[in-house]
Write a protein that holds these residues in place. Sequence first.
Motif, PDB file in Angstrom:
ATOM      1  N   LEU A  18       0.944  -1.099   0.015  1.00 41.39           N
ATOM      2  CA  LEU A  18       0.032   0.000   0.008  1.00 41.39           C
ATOM      3  C   LEU A  18       1.059   1.206   0.016  1.00 41.39           C
ATOM      4  O   LEU A  18       1.920   1.024   0.510  1.00 41.39           O
ATOM      5  N   ARG A  19       0.428   2.269  -0.681  1.00 41.48           N
ATOM      6  CA  ARG A  19       1.250   3.585  -0.736  1.00 41.48           C
ATOM      7  C   ARG A  19       0.334   4.791   0.060  1.00 41.48           C
ATOM      8  O   ARG A  19      -0.738   4.739  -0.535  1.00 41.48           O
ATOM      9  N   VAL A  20       0.908   5.423   0.890  1.00 48.36           N
ATOM     10  CA  VAL A  20       0.179   6.462   1.203  1.00 48.36           C
ATOM     11  C   VAL A  20       0.684   7.564   1.051  1.00 48.36           C
ATOM     12  O   VAL A  20       2.049   7.716   0.680  1.00 48.36           O
ATOM     13  N   SER A  21       0.196   8.752   0.736  1.00 48.71           N
ATOM     14  CA  SER A  21       0.724  10.144   0.281  1.00 48.71           C
ATOM     15  C   SER A  21       0.274  11.221   1.480  1.00 48.71           C
ATOM     16  O   SER A  21      -0.639  11.154   2.162  1.00 48.71           O
ATOM     17  N   CYS A  22       1.310  12.258   1.426  1.00 52.76           N
ATOM     18  CA  CYS A  22       1.029  13.441   2.089  1.00 52.76           C
ATOM     19  C   CYS A  22       1.505  14.614   1.219  1.00 52.76           C
ATOM     20  O   CYS A  22       2.459  14.854   0.708  1.00 52.76           O
ATOM     21  N   ALA A  23       0.101  15.232   0.878  1.00 54.83           N
ATOM     22  CA  ALA A  23       0.254  16.646   0.178  1.00 54.83           C
ATOM     23  C   ALA A  23       0.597  17.555   1.095  1.00 54.83           C
ATOM     24  O   ALA A  23      -0.298  17.936   1.928  1.00 54.83           O
ATOM     25  N   ALA A  24       1.865  18.534   0.634  1.00 53.25           N
ATOM     26  CA  ALA A  24       2.301  19.412   1.769  1.00 53.25           C
ATOM     27  C   ALA A  24       1.939  20.664   0.828  1.00 53.25           C
ATOM     28  O   ALA A  24       2.235  21.025  -0.049  1.00 53.25           O
ATOM     29  N   SER A  25       1.470  21.877   1.778  1.00 55.68           N
ATOM     30  CA  SER A  25       1.511  23.143   1.170  1.00 55.68           C
ATOM     31  C   SER A  25       1.514  24.190   2.392  1.00 55.68           C
ATOM     32  O   SER A  25       1.348  23.886   3.322  1.00 55.68           O
ATOM     33  N   GLY A  26       1.801  25.550   1.718  1.00 58.82           N
ATOM     34  CA  GLY A  26       1.644  26.598   2.734  1.00 58.82           C
ATOM     35  C   GLY A  26       3.180  27.164   2.718  1.00 58.82           C
ATOM     36  O   GLY A  26       3.272  28.325   3.446  1.00 58.82           O
ATOM     37  N   ARG A  27       4.150  26.619   2.280  1.00 57.46           N
ATOM     38  CA  ARG A  27       5.397  26.982   2.338  1.00 57.46           C
ATOM     39  C   ARG A  27       6.585  26.306   1.567  1.00 57.46           C
ATOM     40  O   ARG A  27       5.938  25.114   1.086  1.00 57.46           O
ATOM     41  N   THR A  28       7.517  26.628   1.156  1.00 57.29           N
ATOM     42  CA  THR A  28       8.897  25.896   0.862  1.00 57.29           C
ATOM     43  C   THR A  28       9.238  24.904   1.840  1.00 57.29           C
ATOM     44  O   THR A  28       9.611  25.249   3.043  1.00 57.29           O
ATOM     45  N   PHE A  29       9.321  23.362   1.486  1.00 57.65           N
ATOM     46  CA  PHE A  29       9.920  22.732   2.519  1.00 57.65           C
ATOM     47  C   PHE A  29      11.381  22.187   2.458  1.00 57.65           C
ATOM     48  O   PHE A  29      11.635  21.331   3.027  1.00 57.65           O
ATOM     49  N   ASN A  30      12.071  22.963   1.560  1.00 60.62           N
ATOM     50  CA  ASN A  30      13.518  22.698   1.467  1.00 60.62           C
ATOM     51  C   ASN A  30      14.377  22.428   3.044  1.00 60.62           C
ATOM     52  O   ASN A  30      15.069  21.582   2.992  1.00 60.62           O
ATOM     53  N   ASN A  31      14.126  23.211   3.943  1.00 61.63           N
ATOM     54  CA  ASN A  31      14.604  23.047   5.215  1.00 61.63           C
ATOM     55  C   ASN A  31      13.880  22.402   6.223  1.00 61.63           C
ATOM     56  O   ASN A  31      13.995  22.490   7.384  1.00 61.63           O
ATOM     57  N   TYR A  32      12.861  21.472   5.834  1.00 57.22           N
ATOM     58  CA  TYR A  32      12.116  20.548   6.681  1.00 57.22           C
ATOM     59  C   TYR A  32      12.525  19.400   6.632  1.00 57.22           C
ATOM     60  O   TYR A  32      12.881  18.594   5.490  1.00 57.22           O
ATOM     61  N   ALA A  33      12.220  18.519   7.678  1.00 58.18           N
ATOM     62  CA  ALA A  33      12.212  17.076   7.592  1.00 58.18           C
ATOM     63  C   ALA A  33      10.749  16.507   7.833  1.00 58.18           C
ATOM     64  O   ALA A  33       9.762  17.355   8.365  1.00 58.18           O
ATOM     65  N   MET A  34      10.300  16.022   6.779  1.00 58.98           N
ATOM     66  CA  MET A  34       9.212  15.140   6.652  1.00 58.98           C
ATOM     67  C   MET A  34       9.150  13.916   7.466  1.00 58.98           C
ATOM     68  O   MET A  34       9.756  12.953   6.801  1.00 58.98           O
TER      69      MET A  34
END
Length: 128
Positions: A18-34
Amino acid sequence: QVQLVESGGGLVQAGGSLRVSCAASGRTFNNYAMGWFRQAPGKEREFVAAIRWSSGRTYYADSVKGRFTISRDNAENTVYLQMSNLKPEDTAVYYCAATWSAHIIVGVPTRSNDYDYWGQGTQVTVSS
């Protein structure tokens, strides 16, 4: 405003994928860990996997290493968790989370308290 929206959960037989997805929005995530966390009924929320957005470096809990793969799609601003050889003990609500990580030289946070943003969760049920 950061928004994380999970999708793709469902019911699957043991041994399936199974594959789950997470759509991220609201800012640039280059400096984030997900990160992906999961919580089964009556249990604490636990770390599953994480990815440093800029480098793509990945980290896994021992319980899922070799079975789960986390990845990100820069164009779609989406993080995926591909789950294979699923077991009944993988049954849980799976949550996507994000945390600022530019100050972290090595690794990623693995405690849920270290993550600032959360999705609503998606149920994954593995039948035996």
